[in-house]
Enzyme design. Structure first.
Site, mmCIF file in Angstrom:
data_model
loop_
_atom_site.group_PDB
_atom_site.id
_atom_site.type_symbol
_atom_site.label_atom_id
_atom_site.label_comp_id
_atom_site.label_asym_id
_atom_site.label_seq_id
_atom_site.Cartn_x
_atom_site.Cartn_y
_atom_site.Cartn_z
ATOM 1 N N TYR A 100 0.804 -1.072 0.178
ATOM 2 C CA TYR A 100 0.104 0.137 0.059
ATOM 3 C C TYR A 100 0.830 1.169 0.096
ATOM 4 O O TYR A 100 1.619 1.149 0.887
ATOM 5 C CB TYR A 100 -0.882 -0.042 1.283
ATOM 6 C CG TYR A 100 -1.920 -0.957 1.091
ATOM 7 C CD1 TYR A 100 -1.529 -2.490 1.553
ATOM 8 C CD2 TYR A 100 -3.150 -0.801 1.121
ATOM 9 C CE1 TYR A 100 -2.706 -3.273 2.009
ATOM 10 C CE2 TYR A 100 -4.451 -1.533 0.916
ATOM 11 C CZ TYR A 100 -4.066 -3.029 1.468
ATOM 12 O OH TYR A 100 -4.809 -4.104 1.525
ATOM 13 N N TYR B 148 -6.482 -5.834 10.180
ATOM 14 C CA TYR B 148 -6.335 -6.306 9.100
ATOM 15 C C TYR B 148 -6.643 -7.690 8.665
ATOM 16 O O TYR B 148 -7.278 -8.317 7.866
ATOM 17 C CB TYR B 148 -4.724 -6.024 8.107
ATOM 18 C CG TYR B 148 -4.910 -5.904 6.669
ATOM 19 C CD1 TYR B 148 -4.292 -7.293 6.252
ATOM 20 C CD2 TYR B 148 -5.131 -5.017 5.928
ATOM 21 C CE1 TYR B 148 -4.027 -7.521 4.848
ATOM 22 C CE2 TYR B 148 -4.898 -5.312 4.604
ATOM 23 C CZ TYR B 148 -4.609 -6.297 3.833
ATOM 24 O OH TYR B 148 -4.455 -6.271 2.371
HETATM 25 C C1 PHB Z 1 -7.108 -6.768 -4.453
HETATM 26 O O1 PHB Z 1 -8.000 -6.596 -5.647
HETATM 27 O O2 PHB Z 1 -6.332 -7.539 -4.735
HETATM 28 C C2 PHB Z 1 -7.220 -5.872 -3.381
HETATM 29 C C3 PHB Z 1 -7.969 -4.855 -3.320
HETATM 30 C C4 PHB Z 1 -7.884 -3.849 -2.117
HETATM 31 C C5 PHB Z 1 -7.140 -4.280 -1.130
HETATM 32 C C6 PHB Z 1 -6.421 -5.466 -1.358
HETATM 33 C C7 PHB Z 1 -6.346 -6.108 -2.301
HETATM 34 O O3 PHB Z 1 -7.124 -3.526 0.020
#
Ligand code: PHB
Ligand code: APR
Length: 402
Positions: free
Chosen positions: A204, A394
């Site tokens: 992120y 998370y």
């Molecule tokens: C994903 O589409 O892989 C995805 C989307 C949002 C997130 C994590 C993964 O926070």
């Protein structure tokens, strides 16, 4: 008029409806799903890919976890890059062993669809004009049209699993529901490509140019996102433009390692936080996106749908197995408690990691808001207790027993 009946009518064959239907079937509780579009259309929606432990355990209980356990990737950590630094959040170490599974929502939906078909359970795809009737009475029913024929589906309960734009939430009279909403001043442009992911773990990124996320579907398929202005369209973004911008937002070594290629899917999604209270009305229960929406920054959308399903599954099992209807009225309270934790975490992560530009998000100057968020990241990303707060949420807070 074709008259049919079942114990639980499910509106919507997305992840919520399919998972609930499979679990109820396992308990011998009959259910029929009514879905507006085709199965292929449902599978064509590219969505998230992070599953909490609770979700994975529900899929296992439903007996549909074989491919998820074989192909899903166990992720023991996640990375947040911000303010020129990279912070590893050791999910497993900070939570005493909890992890997440990286496995596309499309795959889960496909597995659930296949299991439902194999069990010979009734799903009316391309069912039009579904309407919910007498939901506050003893015997609610659903009307719909299918292949030019009118249908009446009598049932004991209705599970509204029909997403944000469905009919179920609208069935609750406006004066009986409260809707909480925060629309964000930006969207996410997502790209799917058959290229090897840039990193083993998700990254992120908060950059000077805006947010980016490097995610994955497998060792050969990547999913990336860029924060974009609300008035951008997919047509504004060629693949090359996307890759160039992503490289500017990723940490330098990740940008250098990025393997680019043609997009196999590219779309823009708006971001909103939304909760409808209550999540039930008479014998109608709202499940998943029908009741709540989160910005995807916390990977909670699919996972909150799962905890709604878990609560409703417990209740309906007690109703039909133990003739215990006292617990029915507790669904909304139990589901909303965990929904609001997911909403808050997703809102908080979005505030910390995005560029809000000139939007006065909270009645203060955007520069002042930005300084508050600088401090938020400084504390939560640079202290053990701060990273533990992120890790615990998370991987997903525990499911509540009804
Ligand atoms: C994903 O589409 O892989 C995805 C989307 C949002 C997130 C994590 C993964 O926070
Ligand atoms: N009649 C029948 N079906 C309907 C109707 C209707 N009036 N309105 C919507 N539907 C169907 C949609 O076509 C869709 O297939 O309901 C389904 C709802 O599925 P989702 O929107 O995926 O919602 P949900 O199953 O709760 O899953 C939540 O999936 O879409 C993601 O971001 C979302 O991750 C979250 C998760």
């Amino acid at each position: 008029m074709n008259k049919i009946s079942t114990q639980v009518a499910i509106i919507g064959a997305g992840p919520s409806g399919l998972l609930l239907g499979q679990l109820l079937h396992k308990q011998g509780i009959s259910n029929v799903i009514i879905e507006r579009v085709t199965g292929d259309y449902v599978l064509g929606r590219i969505r998230a890919g992070i599953l909490e432990q609770g979700f994975a355990d529900l899929v296992r209980e439903a007996g549909v976890a074989e491919r998820m356990d074989a192909e899903g990737e166990i992720h023991e950590g996640v990375e947040i890059a911000a303010d020129g630094e990279r912070f590893h959040i050791d999910l497993k170490g900070l939570t005493g062993g909890d992890v997440v599974i990286c496995y596309g929502q499309t795959e889960i939906t496909s597995d659930l669809m296949a299991a439902r078909a194999a069990a010979g359970l009734e799903t009316y795809y391309e069912a039009e004009n579904a309407q919910l009737h007498e939901v506050t009475g003893d015997k609610p029913w659903v009307s719909f049209e299918h292949q030019g024929e009118q249908y009446r589906l009598d049932c004991d309960y209705i599970a509204g699993c029909d997403g944000f734009h469905g009919v179920s939430r609208q069935t609750i009279p406006a004066d009986k529901r409260t809707e909480h909403e925060r629309v964000y001043p930006f969207g996410w442009l997502g790209l799917l490509s058959d290229t090897p992911p840039v990193s083993e773990e998700l990254i992120y990124c908060k950059s000077e140019r805006g947010f980016a996320l490097a995610s994955r579907r497998s060792a050969t398929r990547s999913r990336y996102y860029l924060q974009v202005p609300l008035d951008d369209t997919v047509e504004d973004w060629s693949d090359e433009d996307f890759w160039q911008e992503l490289k500017k937002r990723l940490p330098a070594d990740a940008a250098d390692a990025l393997v680019t290629g043609p997009s196999i899917e590219k779309s823009i999604a708006p971001l909103r936080s939304f909760v409808c209270e209550p999540m039930q009305y008479g014998k109608l229960f709202l499940v998943g996106d029908a009741a709540h929406i989160v910005p995807p920054t916390g990977a909670k959308g699919l996972n909150l749908a799962a905890s709604d399903v878990a609560a409703l599954y417990q209740i309906l099992t007690r109703v039909y197995h133990d003739n215990d209807t006292d617990c029915v009225s507790r669904y909304s309270e139990v589901a909303l408690r965990r929904v609001w934790h997911g909403e808050r975490f997703s809102w908080w992560m979005s505030n910390m990691l995005h560029d809000f530009g000139d939007e006065v998000a909270t009645g203060m100057d955007s520069k002042t808001f930005s300084r508050f968020m600088d401090s938020e990241r400084d504390y939560y990303l640079k202290t053990e207790e701060g990273k533990t707060v992120i890790a615990r949420q998370y991987v997903g807070l525990p499911y509540e027993k009804v």
